[in-house]
Design an enzyme around this catalytic site. Structure first.
Site, mmCIF file in Angstrom:
data_model
loop_
_atom_site.group_PDB
_atom_site.id
_atom_site.type_symbol
_atom_site.label_atom_id
_atom_site.label_comp_id
_atom_site.label_asym_id
_atom_site.label_seq_id
_atom_site.Cartn_x
_atom_site.Cartn_y
_atom_site.Cartn_z
ATOM 1 N N GLY A 188 -7.020 -18.965 36.642
ATOM 2 C CA GLY A 188 -6.162 -18.588 37.649
ATOM 3 C C GLY A 188 -4.802 -19.492 37.633
ATOM 4 N N GLY B 183 -3.373 -20.583 33.834
ATOM 5 C CA GLY B 183 -4.454 -20.055 32.696
ATOM 6 C C GLY B 183 -5.598 -19.050 33.105
ATOM 7 C CB SER C 114 -3.157 -25.505 39.380
ATOM 8 O OG SER C 114 -2.191 -25.711 38.235
ATOM 9 C CB CYS D 41 0.424 -26.947 28.115
ATOM 10 S SG CYS D 41 -0.595 -26.109 29.312
ATOM 11 N N GLY E 217 -7.936 -19.949 27.293
ATOM 12 C CA GLY E 217 -7.045 -20.441 25.926
ATOM 13 C C GLY E 217 -6.243 -21.728 26.418
ATOM 14 N N GLY E 218 -5.383 -22.331 25.259
ATOM 15 C CA GLY E 218 -4.568 -23.409 25.606
ATOM 16 C C GLY E 218 -4.937 -24.675 25.326
ATOM 17 C CD GLU E 219 -1.476 -27.089 23.170
ATOM 18 O OE1 GLU E 219 -1.240 -28.079 22.768
ATOM 19 O OE2 GLU E 219 -0.767 -26.127 23.057
#
Length: 268
Positions: free
Chosen positions: A205, A194, A207, A223, A113-115
């Site tokens: 995972g 993420g 960073s 993000c 998911g996410g940007e």
């Protein structure tokens, strides 16, 4: 619940099928108990450290294989530490307008998911493949536990990392920087996370920025959040190497998730 995604440092979990209790969104992540030790008798987590730079596509293929094996009961859980060559990844909610310099580095679409986010040398990427059926089947608690690992790791270096309820990841206050437009103290992101779950097995995972080239984050709106900056341990004045951070990461991981042992034949 079959699969859920969470972005690298922004937004809420996108649950693709129902499976959360009514209190799922009641507690803040700070209030959630983050002990995620496995059931009694579970084998220790494999701890793998890859030397050099690992191509992103190669890493995703390896994660897919490992997740399938863990879900089938054919492999023990795995935490994989690595670095990538410079690249941007686009999550399922990525807005192309946030890719400011599309030709700067390769851009990979990813199932998380996410940007947009950046990965590159000097950033410790940690892919966490755990079977939450052996632990706690609670997505939000798992996210809070990963953040706790980061916060504990930073604390061992006398860096105060903090959660923010409206933005996932770990942040540090920067009182030496100008105030934000709303008068608040400046904050920079030092670590992102993420995740994705498949049959309750996690992958992707977190960073931690150890000493990446921070200018590379300017090629995207990380993000989708433009109000805050990005920092690293070296940027904060710590003379550390990735190997130093790895030792503390494992200590912090074991405090939250239980024992981990170096994988046979793995570096580190």
């Amino acid at each position: 619940m079959q699969e859920a995604r969470k972005c690298w440092g922004c937004g809420l979990v996108a649950i693709l099928r129902e499976g959360c209790g009514k209190d799922f969104f009641m507690l803040t992540r700070t209030d959630i108990e983050t002990n995620m030790f496995p059931a009694a008798g579970s084998p220790p987590v494999r701890w793998r450290i890859s030397e050099g730079l690992v191509a992103y596509g190669q890493a995703v293929e390896e994660m897919e294989r490992e997740v399938a094996a863990i879900a089938a009961g054919e492999a023990d859980e795995l935490v994989w530490l690595l670095e990538h060559p410079p690249l941007y990844t686009a999550g399922t909610s990525a807005d192309v307008a946030d890719l400011i310099e599309p030709d700067r580095f390769p851009v990979f679409a990813t199932g998380r998911g996410g940007e947009y986010t950046y990965h590159g040398p000097g950033q410790r990427v940690v892919y966490v493949m755990l079977d939450l059926k052996r632990r706690r089947q609670d997505v939000r608690a798992y996210v809070a536990a990963l953040e706790d690992v980061i916060i504990r790791t930073l604390d061992k270096m006398n860096v105060r990392g903090e959660r923010r309820e409206d933005r996932v990841g770990v942040w540090v206050r920067r009182p030496e920087k100008p105030l934000l437009p709303d008068g608040g103290m400046a904050e920079d992101k030092i670590a992102a996370l993420g995740i994705r779950l498949r049959k309750w097995v996690s992958f992707h995972g977190l960073s931690i920025n150890v000493d990446p080239d921070l200018s590379h984050f300017s090629g995207i709106v990380p993000c989708g959040i433009s109000a805050y900056g990005v920092t690293s341990l070296v940027d904060l004045g710590l003379p550390v190497m990735i190997g130093d951070v790895d030792v503390l990461l494992r200590e912090a991981f074991e405090e939250v998730f239980g024992p981990a042992v170096p994988e046979t034949g793995a570096g580190g």
